[in-house]
Design a protein around this motif. Structure first.
Motif, mmCIF file in Angstrom:
data_model
loop_
_atom_site.group_PDB
_atom_site.id
_atom_site.type_symbol
_atom_site.label_atom_id
_atom_site.label_comp_id
_atom_site.label_asym_id
_atom_site.label_seq_id
_atom_site.Cartn_x
_atom_site.Cartn_y
_atom_site.Cartn_z
ATOM 1 N N ASN A 242 -42.778 30.638 76.055
ATOM 2 C CA ASN A 242 -43.042 29.285 75.544
ATOM 3 C C ASN A 242 -43.172 28.229 76.812
ATOM 4 O O ASN A 242 -42.186 27.938 77.448
ATOM 5 C CB ASN A 242 -42.102 28.735 74.606
ATOM 6 C CG ASN A 242 -42.716 27.568 73.506
ATOM 7 O OD1 ASN A 242 -43.034 26.369 74.278
ATOM 8 N ND2 ASN A 242 -42.990 27.385 72.456
ATOM 9 N N GLU A 243 -44.264 27.525 76.814
ATOM 10 C CA GLU A 243 -44.286 26.600 78.309
ATOM 11 C C GLU A 243 -43.794 25.415 78.199
ATOM 12 O O GLU A 243 -42.837 25.036 78.963
ATOM 13 C CB GLU A 243 -45.813 26.460 78.481
ATOM 14 C CG GLU A 243 -46.832 27.366 78.527
ATOM 15 C CD GLU A 243 -47.420 28.218 77.555
ATOM 16 O OE1 GLU A 243 -46.856 28.097 76.388
ATOM 17 O OE2 GLU A 243 -48.052 29.217 77.711
ATOM 18 N N LEU A 244 -43.726 25.060 76.803
ATOM 19 C CA LEU A 244 -42.732 23.652 76.484
ATOM 20 C C LEU A 244 -41.250 23.878 76.982
ATOM 21 O O LEU A 244 -40.560 23.143 77.373
ATOM 22 C CB LEU A 244 -43.081 22.973 75.243
ATOM 23 C CG LEU A 244 -44.388 22.420 74.909
ATOM 24 C CD1 LEU A 244 -44.687 21.776 73.674
ATOM 25 C CD2 LEU A 244 -44.861 21.417 76.312
ATOM 26 N N LEU A 245 -40.966 24.892 76.121
ATOM 27 C CA LEU A 245 -39.485 25.290 76.168
ATOM 28 C C LEU A 245 -38.886 25.725 77.730
ATOM 29 O O LEU A 245 -37.755 25.457 78.390
ATOM 30 C CB LEU A 245 -39.003 26.497 75.277
ATOM 31 C CG LEU A 245 -38.985 26.156 73.985
ATOM 32 C CD1 LEU A 245 -38.710 27.237 73.057
ATOM 33 C CD2 LEU A 245 -38.087 24.944 73.559
ATOM 34 N N SER A 246 -40.010 26.296 78.691
ATOM 35 C CA SER A 246 -39.683 26.400 79.899
ATOM 36 C C SER A 246 -39.488 25.123 80.802
ATOM 37 O O SER A 246 -38.810 25.218 81.418
ATOM 38 C CB SER A 246 -40.900 27.217 80.624
ATOM 39 O OG SER A 246 -41.300 28.535 79.933
ATOM 40 N N LEU A 252 -32.867 21.208 81.717
ATOM 41 C CA LEU A 252 -31.522 21.329 81.485
ATOM 42 C C LEU A 252 -30.806 21.961 82.738
ATOM 43 O O LEU A 252 -29.647 21.532 83.115
ATOM 44 C CB LEU A 252 -31.489 22.488 80.655
ATOM 45 C CG LEU A 252 -31.793 21.811 78.964
ATOM 46 C CD1 LEU A 252 -31.776 22.886 77.785
ATOM 47 C CD2 LEU A 252 -30.841 20.716 78.752
ATOM 48 N N VAL A 253 -31.610 23.065 83.523
ATOM 49 C CA VAL A 253 -31.067 23.528 84.690
ATOM 50 C C VAL A 253 -30.681 22.452 85.731
ATOM 51 O O VAL A 253 -29.851 22.263 86.433
ATOM 52 C CB VAL A 253 -31.629 24.733 85.264
ATOM 53 C CG1 VAL A 253 -31.186 25.206 86.379
ATOM 54 C CG2 VAL A 253 -31.760 25.905 84.186
ATOM 55 N N ALA A 254 -31.784 21.553 85.889
ATOM 56 C CA ALA A 254 -31.733 20.394 86.872
ATOM 57 C C ALA A 254 -30.609 19.615 86.558
ATOM 58 O O ALA A 254 -29.733 19.095 87.293
ATOM 59 C CB ALA A 254 -33.103 19.844 87.029
#
Length: 259
Positions: A242-246, A252-254
Motif C-alpha cells: 500500500n503506497e499510503l501506508l508505505s 514513523l521510522v523517521a
C-alpha cells in the motif's frame, strides 16, 4: 581476660554476619515480593482487559459472519486472475467455487500461489504482499477468511487503543471503548467497499494491522522485549502492499530515528 575478649569479639562478628545475611534475605524477599505484586497486578489487569477485547471481537465478528465473496474475490481466491482473459471465463469463475478451486486440491497449492503472484506482479500490479498473506485464507472459503479478518480488525482496534493510551493502563480501557465507537461509526459505503470486499481488505486493511503492531512493539506497549527483527518484519508487512501506508511507515521510522 584475653581469651574472654577474643571470644566476645568472635560472637560479635558471628552475630554481625548473621545480621547482614538476615538483612540481605529480607531485601531479597522484599524485591521478590515487589516483583510478585507487579506480576499479580499485570495478571489482574489482563483478566480485566481480555473480556473487553473478547467483546470487541464479538462486535467485529458479528459484522463479518454473514459476508460472502463477490466481484474479483473468486479470482484471487482461485489464484487465477492473470489467466482469466475472456468474459465467458470471468462469468464461469463467478458461478461457484467448486471447479475454480480445483487447482488447490491437486497438491500444487503453494506453487500455484507463487506462480499467481509472479504473473500478478509482472502483468497486473505490484501489490502482492497482501495477497500472499490473504490468498491462503481466501482459498478455503469466505467463512475462514472473514473469521481471520475479524481477528485482524480486533488487533487493529487494540493496537490503536494501546498507542492512544501511550502505555497507561488507566486510559487503555477508555481508549479501547473509543476505538470501537469509531469503528462502528464508519460509513456503510466505506466498510462495504474497503473492509467487506476481501480483495480490497487484504491490500488496505490487513497491512494496517502489521504497521500498528510494529509501532506498538517499538514503543514497548505490549509488555514484551523489543525485537528489532520482528519490528522490521511488521513494518515490511505494513508497507509493502500500500503506497499510503508505505509513506506512513517511512514517517514513523523517521520519527523513531529523530525522537
Amino acid at each position: 581476660m584475653d581469651y574472654i575478649k577474643v571470644f566476645l569479639e568472635y560472637l560479635y562478628m558471628k552475630n554481625y554476619n548473621l545480621y547482614i545475611k538476615l538483612i540481605t534475605s529480607k531485601l531479597s524477599c522484599h524485591d521478590n515480593l515487589e516483583a510478585y505484586c507487579m506480576k499479580s497486578e499485570s495478571r489482574v489487569f489482563l483478566y480485566k482487559i481480555l473480556p473487553l477485547v473478547f467483546i470487541v471481537w464479538c462486535i467485529v465478528y458479528a459484522g463479518h459472519a454473514f459476508i460472502w465473496f463477490y466481484s474479483d474475490d473468486y479470482l484471487y481466491a482461485s489464484a487465477a486472475y492473470p489467466y482469466i482473459v475472456s468474459i465467458d471465463a470471468l462469468r464461469y469463475a463467478k458461478v461457484g467455487m467448486e471447479n475454480i478451486f480445483q487447482n488447490h486440491h491437486e497438491g500444487h497449492f503453494f506453487i500455484n500461489i507463487m506462480s499467481f503472484l509472479y504473473y500478478h506482479y509482472m502483468e497486473w500490479g505490484g501489490r502482492v504482499t497482501g495477497f500472499a498473506i490473504g490468498i491462503p485464507f481466501m482459498a478455503h472459503g469466505p467463512k475462514l477468511f472473514f473469521f481471520v479478518q475479524s481477528l485482524i480488525v480486533t488487533g487493529i482496534i487494540y493496537f490503536t487503543a494501546c498507542i492512544g493510551a501511550s502505555g497507561e493502563r488507566k486510559t487503555l480501557i477508555p481508549c479501547l471503548v473509543a476505538s470501537i465507537i469509531v469503528y462502528i461509526s464508519f460509513p456503510f459505503i466505506l466498510v462495504r467497499d474497503g473492509l467487506y470486499w476481501a480483495s480490497a481488505s487484504v491490500t488496505y486493511v490487513w497491512p494496517l494491522f502489521f504497521l500498528l503492531a510494529g509501532y506498538s512493539l517499538h514503543l514497548g506497549l505490549l509488555g514484551t522485549r523489543r525485537s528489532y527483527l520482528l519490528i522490521a518484519i511488521c513494518f515490511f508487512g505494513g508497507s509493502a502492499s500500500n503506497e499510503l501506508l508505505s509513506l506512513a511507515a517511512l514517517g514513523l521510522v523517521a520519527g523513531m530515528l529523530l525522537l
